[in-house]
Design an enzyme around this catalytic site. Structure first.
Site: not given
Ligand code: 5GP
Ligand code: ZN
Length: 136
Positions: A32, A88, A95, A101, A103
């Site tokens: 991440d 999420n 999300q 995805h 985590h």
């Molecule tokens: P969510 O909040 O949707 O469950 O998690 C999205 C996650 O994706 C966040 O922890 C954020 O840091 C990560 N993330 C967002 N954009 C990118 C990206 O371009 N590359 C990587 N490696 N992580 C990302």
């Protein structure tokens, strides 16, 4: 299938570079970009599904098997003390990227994170009411 303009589709396909820690025909696991602990990683299915509700059942099964294997490898090699799985669905749930995805969050003694903060107390009556609603 890929979705247009989905950043995780592009990362999963290798069109956008990432720090990949695992790859097979169905998944890519990456670090991440905004880690909440050292080694925070994401498992991305290569085929697009916006969230858990859209995820095909066979992919849902496989993702948990992979989380078990990869989680164990991460815990061992990072010398972590524990591991959270977090997933999420929907803006209200936090999300931000609308491609499913999972985590994998290695945990360390006193790392200062609170994955499930602010719990409330419920009475047996309240729990029974919610139980009825969920069962339907
Ligand atoms: P969510 O909040 O949707 O469950 O998690 C999205 C996650 O994706 C966040 O922890 C954020 O840091 C990560 N993330 C967002 N954009 C990118 C990206 O371009 N590359 C990587 N490696 N992580 C990302
Ligand atoms: Zn996608």
């Amino acid at each position: 299938m890929k979705a247009d303009n989905c950043i995780f589709c592009k990362i999963a396909a290798g069109e956008i570079p990432s720090k990949t820690i695992y790859e097979d025909e169905d998944f890519r696991a990456i670090l991440d970009l905004g880690p909440v602990t050292k080694g925070h990683a994401l498992i991305l299915p290569k085929s697009h599904a916006a969230n858990l509700f859209e995820l095909p059942e066979d992919v849902a099964s496989k993702v948990m098997v992979l989380a078990k294997k990869l989680g164990a490898q991460m815990k061992e090699n990072l010398k972590a003390d524990g591991l959270n799985l977090l997933q999420n669905n929907g803006e209200a749930a936090g999300q931000t990227v609308l491609h499913f995805h999972l985590h994998l969050i290695p945990r360390y003694e006193n790392d200062g994170q609170h994955i499930m903060g602010n719990p409330k107390e419920a009475t047996q009556e309240e729990l029974a009411e919610i139980q009825k609603i969920i069962i339907g």
